[in-house]
Design an enzyme around this catalytic site. Structure first.
Site, PDB file in Angstrom:
ATOM      1  N   LYS A  80     -27.877 -56.562-174.299  1.00  0.00           N
ATOM      2  CA  LYS A  80     -29.670 -55.743-174.541  1.00  0.00           C
ATOM      3  C   LYS A  80     -29.651 -55.788-173.117  1.00  0.00           C
ATOM      4  CE  LYS A  80     -34.096 -56.453-176.545  1.00  0.00           C
ATOM      5  NZ  LYS A  80     -34.609 -57.265-177.547  1.00  0.00           N
ATOM      6  N   SER A 155     -36.145 -54.662-181.210  1.00  0.00           N
ATOM      7  CA  SER A 155     -36.290 -53.874-179.861  1.00  0.00           C
ATOM      8  C   SER A 155     -35.114 -54.023-179.832  1.00  0.00           C
ATOM      9  CB  SER A 155     -36.836 -54.789-178.498  1.00  0.00           C
ATOM     10  OG  SER A 155     -36.808 -55.906-178.524  1.00  0.00           O
ATOM     11  N   SER A 179     -36.778 -59.084-183.757  1.00  0.00           N
ATOM     12  CA  SER A 179     -35.778 -58.125-182.380  1.00  0.00           C
ATOM     13  C   SER A 179     -34.500 -58.064-182.530  1.00  0.00           C
ATOM     14  CB  SER A 179     -36.771 -57.784-180.774  1.00  0.00           C
ATOM     15  OG  SER A 179     -37.474 -57.242-180.999  1.00  0.00           O
TER      16      SER A 179
HETATM   17  N1  GLN Z   1     -41.372 -55.899-183.336  1.00  0.00           N
HETATM   18  C1  GLN Z   1     -42.070 -57.062-182.538  1.00  0.00           C
HETATM   19  C2  GLN Z   1     -42.939 -56.598-181.631  1.00  0.00           C
HETATM   20  O1  GLN Z   1     -43.133 -54.767-181.763  1.00  0.00           O
HETATM   21  C3  GLN Z   1     -41.425 -58.114-182.296  1.00  0.00           C
HETATM   22  C4  GLN Z   1     -40.647 -57.457-180.963  1.00  0.00           C
HETATM   23  C5  GLN Z   1     -39.703 -59.051-180.618  1.00  0.00           C
HETATM   24  O2  GLN Z   1     -38.645 -59.235-181.453  1.00  0.00           O
HETATM   25  N2  GLN Z   1     -38.934 -58.633-179.511  1.00  0.00           N
HETATM   26  O3  GLN Z   1     -43.838 -57.474-181.128  1.00  0.00           O
END
Ligand code: GLN
Length: 489
Positions: A80, A155, A179
Site C-alpha cells: 500500500k 482505503s 481499511s
Molecule cells: N473508512 C474509514 C475511514 O474513512 C476507515 C479508513 C481506514 O481504515 N484507513 O476513515
C-alpha cells in the site's frame, strides 16, 4: 511456467520455489505479465517497480542457491502506497507527496525484506487512507475485479484488487477503521487487522496514530498468519508497539472448532443490512456450529456510538498528523508564494483533496478550545466503554462472528456526495480499532449479482491465534470460492 499465477498463494509460491519448479525471477516476470494484462482495467497500482523487483528476485534466487531460506524468500507482494520502502515513491494517494522518495524502510517492510520478500510496486489507496472506496486517490480510480463498475472498497482498495486480480501473490494494507477488512471483503480476499501494537507503525505514514495498524491481504488464512508473524514484534522506533510473545501463527491451524465458543454480537446485524450479506454470514455461522463451535448471542451495547466516536478521534489525530505536510520537508511545494505562511496555505490548498481537507477541518474543530470537552474528551470516554464491552464478552467467548460491512461492494460514484452515508458503512469495523483488538475478514458467500461477501471474526487483543484458527477451520470447511471472470480472460 506451469504454475497458475492468478490463484497462487504465498505458501504455494514458497513450495514452487523450494521445489525448484520456478525461480523468483520467473515468478516476478509472470506476475508483472498479469499486471500488464489487467491493470489498465483494474487500476490496482499507482506504480510498478519492475526493475527493482527483478533485482530483489535475482538476489533471492542467489540466496536460495547458496542454501539460505528466508520465510518469504522470493515471494512478490504489493505494498500500500502509505508504507515507506527505501528508494521507492510513497504518495499516500496524495498530490502533496508527489516526487517524495522514501529514505528508509518501515519496520514491517524491513522485516519482510529480511525474510526475502520482493516488493512489486505501490498499491493505490484513498488519500492518506481516508475513505472506503479508493475513489479518494488523487491518482486513479481502482475497479473491483469482480465487477469493474464497482468499487474495490478502501482505503486499501489497490492492495485487495491486486490480490483478487492475480496481480500480486499477497499485499500489505493498513487498517485505521476497517481499511484492510472492508476491501478484502469487497474483493473476496482474506484481510487481517492485527491487534494495536502487534506490528510496529514506524515508517507507516500516520493517519490516526492510536488506531492505525499494518496487516496483510491474502488469498487464504494461512498466508495472512505467516505475513503477520513475520511483521510482528516490539520496536524501539514505535513506543506503542508491544513486547508480547509472537505465537507461531501459521502452524497448528485446526480443522474443527471443538471446544471453541463464538459470540454473535446482536448490534452488528443492523437494520437495513443487505439480505445477501445477512444470509451469507448466517450460513457461515451455521458452518462454524457444524465444526463443533458453541455459538451464543452476545451484546456490545455501545456499538451505536462507535461511528461518531471514531470520526471524532480519527479526524482529531489526522489534523495533528497532517500538519507536517507544509511544503517545507516533504514532496510538493506551491509556486508563487509571497511569504512562508502564504506558502504553507497554498501548498496545502493545492496538495490535499476534498476528503482530507474535510477531515482536517473537522479534527481541528473537535480539538479547539471550547469544544474539546464536548467532543474529543467525550469520545475518549466512549472509546473506553466500547473497549470494556469487548473485554466483557471475551470473558466467555474465544472470538466473535459478524459481518464486515452492511452491504457488498457498491457502484463507482455511489454515495460520493454524501460523506455521512459513507461513514455509516464503517459501523462493523471501526469498533475493533477503537478497542485495539484484532479482526479477520474471510470470504463466506457470493451475492446474487456475483459479488463476494466477507465474514468478520473478531478476537481479544494479542489473540490473533484465536481468529486465525476459526478463520482457517471455517475456510477449509467452506471449500474453494469462485474466481473472478476477469482472471479467465
Ligand atoms: N473508512 C474509514 C475511514 O474513512 C476507515 C479508513 C481506514 O481504515 N484507513 O476513515
Amino acid at each position: 511456467m506451469g504454475i497458475e499465477i492468478s490463484s497462487l498463494t504465498v505458501h504455494g509460491a514458497l513450495d514452487a520455489l523450494s521445489g525448484g519448479e520456478c525461480s523468483s525471477e520467473e515468478l516476478v516476470r509472470d506476475v508483472v505479465a498479469e499486471i500488464a494484462k489487467r491493470d489498465a482495467e483494474v487500476g490496482a497500482y499507482v506504480s510498478v517497480d519492475e526493475e527493482l523487483a527483478l533485482e530483489q528476485a535475482r538476489a533471492a534466487d542467489a540466496a536460495r542457491s547458496a542454501g539460505k531460506c528466508g520465510r518469504l524468500l522470493g515471494v512478490p507482494i504489493a505494498i500500500k502506497d502509505v508504507l515507506n520502502v527505501e528508494g521507492q515513491s510513497c504518495t499516500c494517494g496524495s498530490k502533496i507527496l508527489e516526487g517524495y522518495t522514501s529514505p528508509y524502510d518501515a519496520t514491517a517492510i524491513a522485516k519482510l525484506r529480511a525474510e526475502g520478500a520482493v516488493f512489486l510496486g505501490r498499491a493505490n489507496m484513498d488519500e492518506f487512507a481516508m475513505g472506503s472506496t479508493t475513489q479518494n486517490s488523487a491518482y486513479k480510480v481502482t475497479h473491483n475485479p469482480w465487477n469493474l463498475d464497482c468499487v474495490p472498497g478502501g482505503s486499501s482498495g489497490g492492495s485487495a484488487a491486486a490480490v483478487a486480480a492475480g496481480e500480486a501473490i499477497a499485499a500489505l494494507g493498513t487498517d485505521t477503521g476497517g481499511s484492510i477488512r472492508q476491501p478484502a471483503s469487497f474483493c473476496g480476499c482474506v484481510g487481517l487487522k492485527p491487534s494495536y501494537g502487534r506490528i510496529s507503525r514506524y515508517g507507516l505514514v500516520a493517519f490516526a496514530s492510536s488506531l492505525d495498524q499494518i496487516g496483510p491481504i491474502t488469498k487464504n488464512v494461512r498466508d495472512a498468519a505467516l505475513l503477520c508473524e513475520v511483521m510482528s514484534g516490539v520496536d524501539k522506533m514505535d513506543s506503542s508497539s508491544m513486547d508480547e510473545p509472537i505465537p507461531q501463527l501459521a502452524v497448528d491451524l485446526p480443522a474443527d472448532l471443538k471446544g471453541v465458543t463464538l459470540g454473535l454480537p446482536k448490534e452488528y446485524f443492523v437494520d437495513g443490512m443487505d439480505d445477501d450479506v445477512r444470509r451469507g454470514v448466517m450460513a457461515a455461522v451455521e458452518k462454524c456450529r457444524e465444526l463443533g463451535a458453541e455459538i451464543k448471542e452476545v451484546s456490545l451495547p455501545h456499538t451505536k456510538y462507535a461511528v461518531s466516536t471514531y470520526y471524532i478521534i480519527a479526524t482529531a489525530e489526522a489534523s495533528a498528523n497532517l500538519a507536517r505536510f507544509d511544503g517545507v520537508r516533504y514532496g510538493k511545494r506551491a509556486e508563487g508564494a509571497t511569504d512562508p505562511i502564504d506558502m504553507y496555505g497554498k501548498t496545502r490548498a493545492e496538495g490535499f483533496g476534498a476528503e482530507v481537507k474535510r477531515r482536517i477541518i473537522l479534527g481541528t474543530y473537535v480539538l479547539s478550545s471550547g469544544y474539546y470537552d464536548a467532543y474529543y474528551l467525550s469520545a475518549q470516554k466512549v472509546r473506553t466503554l466500547i473497549r470494556q464491552d469487548f473485554e466483557k464478552v471475551f470473558e466467555d467467548c474465544d472470538a466473535l462472528l459478524a459481518p464486515v460491512t452492511p452491504s457488498p461492494a457498491y457502484r463507482i460514484g455511489e454515495n460520493l456526495d454524501d460523506p455521512l452515508q459513507m461513514y455509516l458503512g464503517d459501523i462493523c469495523t471501526v469498533t475493533a480499532n477503537l478497542a485495539g483488538i484484532c479482526g479477520l475478514s474471510v470470504p463466506c458467500a457470493m451475492t446474487e449479482s456475483g459479488l463476494p461477501v466477507g465474514l468478520q471474526i473478531l478476537g481479544p487483543a494479542f489473540k490473533e491465534e484465536n481468529i486465525l484458527k476459526v478463520g482457517h477451520a471455517y475456510e477449509q470447511a467452506r471449500g474453494d470460492m469462485p474466481l473472478p471472470e476477469i482472471l479467465k480472460r
